[in-house]
Design a protein around this motif. Sequence first.
Motif, mmCIF file in Angstrom:
data_model
loop_
_atom_site.group_PDB
_atom_site.id
_atom_site.type_symbol
_atom_site.label_atom_id
_atom_site.label_comp_id
_atom_site.label_asym_id
_atom_site.label_seq_id
_atom_site.Cartn_x
_atom_site.Cartn_y
_atom_site.Cartn_z
ATOM 1 N N UNK A 1 0.821 -1.198 0.000
ATOM 2 C CA UNK A 1 0.000 0.000 0.000
ATOM 3 C C UNK A 1 0.864 1.259 0.000
ATOM 4 N N UNK A 2 1.978 1.218 0.716
ATOM 5 C CA UNK A 2 2.907 2.347 0.708
ATOM 6 C C UNK A 2 3.502 2.550 -0.686
ATOM 7 N N UNK A 3 3.875 1.456 -1.332
ATOM 8 C CA UNK A 3 4.451 1.549 -2.671
ATOM 9 C C UNK A 3 3.450 2.165 -3.637
ATOM 10 N N UNK A 4 2.188 1.762 -3.511
ATOM 11 C CA UNK A 4 1.129 2.351 -4.323
ATOM 12 C C UNK A 4 1.009 3.848 -4.046
ATOM 13 N N UNK A 5 1.098 4.237 -2.773
ATOM 14 C CA UNK A 5 0.980 5.646 -2.396
ATOM 15 C C UNK A 5 2.102 6.475 -3.020
ATOM 16 N N UNK A 6 3.333 5.988 -2.949
ATOM 17 C CA UNK A 6 4.456 6.726 -3.536
ATOM 18 C C UNK A 6 4.272 6.876 -5.042
ATOM 19 N N UNK A 7 3.864 5.801 -5.702
ATOM 20 C CA UNK A 7 3.712 5.843 -7.155
ATOM 21 C C UNK A 7 2.613 6.807 -7.571
ATOM 22 N N UNK A 8 1.495 6.826 -6.858
ATOM 23 C CA UNK A 8 0.351 7.612 -7.280
ATOM 24 C C UNK A 8 0.419 9.075 -6.840
ATOM 25 N N UNK A 9 1.060 9.354 -5.720
ATOM 26 C CA UNK A 9 1.010 10.715 -5.171
ATOM 27 C C UNK A 9 2.243 11.548 -5.466
ATOM 28 N N UNK A 10 3.366 10.923 -5.755
ATOM 29 C CA UNK A 10 4.595 11.669 -6.024
ATOM 30 C C UNK A 10 4.786 11.773 -7.530
ATOM 31 N N UNK A 11 4.604 12.955 -8.116
ATOM 32 C CA UNK A 11 4.697 13.089 -9.577
ATOM 33 C C UNK A 11 6.085 12.802 -10.127
ATOM 34 N N UNK A 12 7.114 12.844 -9.264
ATOM 35 C CA UNK A 12 8.468 12.557 -9.730
ATOM 36 C C UNK A 12 8.802 11.078 -9.694
ATOM 37 N N UNK A 13 7.903 10.262 -9.157
ATOM 38 C CA UNK A 13 8.136 8.820 -9.073
ATOM 39 C C UNK A 13 7.783 8.181 -10.410
ATOM 40 N N UNK A 14 8.768 7.636 -11.092
ATOM 41 C CA UNK A 14 8.578 7.132 -12.443
ATOM 42 C C UNK A 14 7.834 5.808 -12.491
ATOM 43 N N UNK A 15 8.007 4.983 -11.478
ATOM 44 C CA UNK A 15 7.451 3.632 -11.525
ATOM 45 C C UNK A 15 7.500 3.017 -10.136
ATOM 46 N N UNK A 16 6.838 1.866 -9.973
ATOM 47 C CA UNK A 16 6.944 1.112 -8.728
ATOM 48 C C UNK A 16 8.395 0.707 -8.484
ATOM 49 N N UNK A 17 9.058 0.315 -9.556
ATOM 50 C CA UNK A 17 10.445 -0.130 -9.462
ATOM 51 C C UNK A 17 11.343 0.985 -8.940
ATOM 52 N N UNK A 18 11.174 2.204 -9.439
ATOM 53 C CA UNK A 18 12.029 3.306 -9.003
ATOM 54 C C UNK A 18 11.770 3.664 -7.545
ATOM 55 N N UNK A 19 10.512 3.580 -7.106
ATOM 56 C CA UNK A 19 10.208 3.829 -5.695
ATOM 57 C C UNK A 19 10.895 2.790 -4.813
ATOM 58 N N UNK A 20 10.830 1.540 -5.218
ATOM 59 C CA UNK A 20 11.435 0.458 -4.439
ATOM 60 C C UNK A 20 12.950 0.594 -4.380
ATOM 61 N N UNK A 21 13.556 1.026 -5.470
ATOM 62 C CA UNK A 21 15.014 1.057 -5.547
ATOM 63 C C UNK A 21 15.637 2.321 -4.970
ATOM 64 N N UNK A 22 14.976 3.479 -5.151
ATOM 65 C CA UNK A 22 15.692 4.736 -4.958
ATOM 66 C C UNK A 22 15.120 5.686 -3.906
ATOM 67 N N UNK A 23 13.858 5.577 -3.540
ATOM 68 C CA UNK A 23 13.254 6.615 -2.705
ATOM 69 C C UNK A 23 13.510 6.349 -1.220
#
Length: 357
Positions: free
Chosen positions: A158-180
């Motif tokens: 659910x957190x990963x979904x939140x980062x992907x949907x709410x942060x316009x700079x988040x390119x993908x689920x993968x980028x959130x998991x790897x870099x944020x």
Amino acid sequence: MAACLGPLSEMRTIRTVLEELDEQNQPTRPETPDSNPNSTASTSISIMVMRHKVERIFPVYARGGLSPRSDPVGFSGSVVGDSIWDAVRLEAKVEAENEPILSSFLYASILSHDCLERALGFIIANRLQNNTLLETQLMDIFCDVLVQNRGIKRALRMDLQAFKERDPSCLSYCSALLYLKGYHSLQTHRVAHALWNQGRKVLALALQSRVSEVFGVDIHPAAKIGEGILLDHGTGLVIGETAVIGDRVSLMQGVTLGGSGKETGDRHPKVGEGALIGASVIVLGNIKIGEGAMIASGSLVLKDVPQHSMAAGIPAKVIGYVKEEVPSLTMKHDASKDFFEHVAIGYEGRSNGEDAA
């Protein structure tokens, strides 16, 4: 190490993994005379199909369409039909094809693992390890907690979904998991909180200390944090021991949820579901931020804030009510024209010797 990555005999080349993913994730579509399964267009269609699948199964916090506690997929062990994990692997595969120099990194971080929990454990362990707190030790700790704890398994998705949907700079689920680092800090806290509740308080505090050193985020292991949380940027975030944060909350950088003195006991803020707290907001004491409330950036909050209201200023005052039912999802956290009119009126009142309250 072996528990997370599996036997060395089972390790395969990146090319083998990518070929298997091509077979598993190739979408069914009408054949055309000039169709080319290896073309860029084919890859783009694969990503679009997978993202559509993820959004269909996990629309949860992105648009507020489902109850925060609805559970469309049961997470246990290596999840069957885990669309978030499927999307992460597909995105990693595409990134490895497009940027071959990262293929080894993507393989080690994502493609060599059999579930999201083990991949996350590997990634965080690599970021937090040092000369005395070894990567293999951290991986064992993270994998053990993440794989066994059903609540965390759900929350991290659910957190990963939140980062992907709410942060316009988040390119993908993968980028959130790897870099944020906001995501990494939050998931490390979830592990530390589980350890704290198991009585392993020294280890939990050690993880808190490493997160503070590496990411600049300080969350006490005893703090209770809900699901679908966004820690945008994360830098300078401080959350005290008895703080409680509800589901679907968004916190910007520099937020402090702290105590107001040296008292013990329940002494930190309680943030309601769907609240949005802007950058550099300071909330002190055992006070309540109501559900769906919004605190404007730079405010100092010393009193309770009602549900679905907007508070701003030093000290913060209620200046109106938000139009959105869940402002944390829209991420509209500017104070708008009404705030500046409120400030101007208050300044004029003080200059005339009147009570600006």
